[in-house]
Design a protein around this motif. Structure first.
Motif, PDB file in Angstrom:
ATOM      1  N   LEU A  22       0.960  -1.079  -0.117  1.00  0.00           N
ATOM      2  CA  LEU A  22       0.004  -0.107  -0.031  1.00  0.00           C
ATOM      3  C   LEU A  22       0.892   1.080   0.039  1.00  0.00           C
ATOM      4  O   LEU A  22       1.824   1.398   0.809  1.00  0.00           O
ATOM      5  CB  LEU A  22      -1.082   0.147   1.175  1.00  0.00           C
ATOM      6  N   LEU A  26      -0.626   6.892   1.921  1.00  0.00           N
ATOM      7  CA  LEU A  26      -1.992   6.335   2.293  1.00  0.00           C
ATOM      8  C   LEU A  26      -1.957   5.427   3.655  1.00  0.00           C
ATOM      9  O   LEU A  26      -2.910   5.702   4.727  1.00  0.00           O
ATOM     10  CB  LEU A  26      -2.533   5.414   1.279  1.00  0.00           C
ATOM     11  N   ALA A  29      -1.727   8.043   6.593  1.00  0.00           N
ATOM     12  CA  ALA A  29      -2.878   8.921   6.533  1.00  0.00           C
ATOM     13  C   ALA A  29      -3.997   8.066   7.012  1.00  0.00           C
ATOM     14  O   ALA A  29      -4.859   8.518   8.147  1.00  0.00           O
ATOM     15  CB  ALA A  29      -3.298   9.530   5.210  1.00  0.00           C
ATOM     16  N   GLY A  30      -4.144   6.667   6.612  1.00  0.00           N
ATOM     17  CA  GLY A  30      -5.314   5.813   7.066  1.00  0.00           C
ATOM     18  C   GLY A  30      -5.001   5.417   8.477  1.00  0.00           C
ATOM     19  O   GLY A  30      -6.138   5.666   9.075  1.00  0.00           O
ATOM     20  N   GLY A 290       0.478  12.892   4.394  1.00  0.00           N
ATOM     21  CA  GLY A 290       0.443  11.512   5.134  1.00  0.00           C
ATOM     22  C   GLY A 290       1.147  11.754   6.428  1.00  0.00           C
ATOM     23  O   GLY A 290       0.590  11.340   7.610  1.00  0.00           O
TER      24      GLY A 290
END
Length: 428
Positions: A22, A26, A29-30, A290
């Motif tokens: 991934l 991302l 941030a996720g 992020g």
């Protein structure tokens, strides 16, 4: 469940997400949003998602990044690396292993404009690798030299890694650049010594080239002048207070553009350089966004304070803490991009290092050198794969074999820097 425990579990989840490919931005941030929601609430987490991108992308402090990237791309588009390698070859080409010495010297000089390890490795490999193959250099020495030489771009200022470290830790950009100067030069010197030792004990790795007259050597040195002028202008301007880092980056990019036009760069090349710079800048700023969201989560989870308390209870000595952090960097550096790794780990480990009594500027240099080693160590040495993309006929095993002596050189330089912090802090 306590906030630090939630934090540690989600950090482990983030590493798993990165491991399954991934995008790192991302993943940060996720996990940041999920963690902030779990510890605080969902509405503040959504508010962070709404405001963080704007706050990061409009932060004036980050504006030098695209300018420094543009400098390196312009130099590459104008084929300034060809002239630079020719200049270095006129000085060292007649020696056994002289082409390798010329390649490393050219990499070190090119990094004074580039600031990017990958750009340095890519530019110089296209120029130097065919010449070394023509002279019958062993694949391991030729490719290993270029992969290692490219890592000089991450340390010799102006360096994107040092710039980002300064910004995320609120240190002076000028101090970081000056602190990286001697360690960067030491890296260049130690790489040259490594090549000299290799060809001394294994003469079959390389052979001498054609000798040049004193006049040719003096004339050839003109190839170094544009790089030295830009380097001295940037570092001198920042160190003297004449320019801010942003102003220095803009002036450096403008002067590099003028030099590139005089070297034959076309308007089409300029547009290509701008497009490439934008792509690289977007990638870095995406990671910065992020990292900003992840930073909010780290703040509320208090992971750093928790780890500091745990290590304090364990009674680890200061250098025990430092070596544990550096071991983490080496492991992550084998599988992760250098800039992403700095953005991910520095906010977590810096409080640990400072609580152990180490100077944050000095630690930044140590951290960047350790990250630099990750660019040429298996299984994912980014510079190795850059060289592989140029030398498609050379097996990866040969390239990794070639970089091993340079990794040992980096370990020796790191040990010197730890033993003698004045090597980094003496000019600050």
């Amino acid at each position: 469940m306590s906030a630090p425990v939630i934090g540690l579990l989600l950090v482990a989840l983030m590493l798993l997400m990165i491991a399954v490919r991934l995008p790192i931005a991302l993943a940060m941030a996720g996990v940041g949003v999920i963690g902030f929601t779990a510890i605080v609430a969902i509405d503040p987490a959504l508010a962070i998602m709404e405001t963080s991108p704007f706050e990061t992308l409009s932060n004036y402090s980050f504006s030098p990044i695209p300018m420094f990237l543009l400098m390196g791309v312009l130099a590459s588009k104008a084929r300034m690396s060809n002239e630079l390698f020719d200049a270095a070859r006129s000085l060292f080409g007649a020696w056994r292993g002289g082409m390798a010495l010329a390649a490393v010297s050219a990499c070190g000089t090119f990094s004074a404009i580039s600031g990017s390890s990958v750009a340095t490795a890519a530019s110089m490999s296209r120029v130097a690798l065919p010449e070394m193959k023509k002279l019958g250099y062993a694949d391991s020495l030729a490719t290993g030299t270029l992969a290692a030489g490219g890592t000089l771009g991450i340390m010799i200022p102006p360096s994107i890694a040092l710039l980002l470290y300064a910004l995320i830790t609120e240190q002076s950009v000028g101090d970081m650049f000056i602190a990286g100067l001697i360690p960067g030069i030491l890296g260049l010197v130690f790489y040259c010594i490594t090549i000299a030792l290799l060809v001394h004990f294994k003469p079959e790795l390389a052979r001498p080239g054609e000798a040049n007259t004193i006049k040719d050597k003096i004339l050839g040195m003109r190839g170094f002048m544009p790089f030295m002028c830009v380097f001295l202008l940037i570092i001198g301007g920042i160190y003297s207070g004449l320019f801010t880092p942003t102003e220095a980056a803009a002036i450096g990019a403008f002067i590099t553009m003028i030099i590139a036009f005089f070297r034959g760069m076309t308007f089409r090349d300029l547009m290509g350089a701008v497009e490439e710079t934008l792509a690289l800048s977007v990638m870095i700023f995406f990671m910065l966004v992020g990292a900003e969201i992840f930073g909010y989560f780290l703040s509320v989870s208090r992971i750093s304070f928790y780890l500091t308390d745990v290590i304090g209870q364990l009674g680890w000595p200061p250098y025990g803490v430092l070596f544990a952090v550096l071991a983490l960097f080496i492991v992550l550096g084998c599988v992760m991009d250098s800039i992403a790794m700095l953005l991910l780990t520095v906010p977590v480990v810096l409080p640990l290092v400072q609580s152990a009594g180490f100077d944050p500027v000095w630690f930044g240099i140590v951290a960047v050198i350790t990250v630099e080693m990750g660019l040429i160590t298996p299984p994912v040495g980014m510079n190795v794969f850059v060289i592989k993309s140029v030398a498609k006929d050379v097996p990866l095993q040969s390239i990794f074999k070639g970089v091993l002596p340079f990794v040992m050189s980096d370990i020796f330089r790191l040990a010197l820097l730890i033993a003698f912090p004045a090597l980094a802090l003496g000019l600050v």
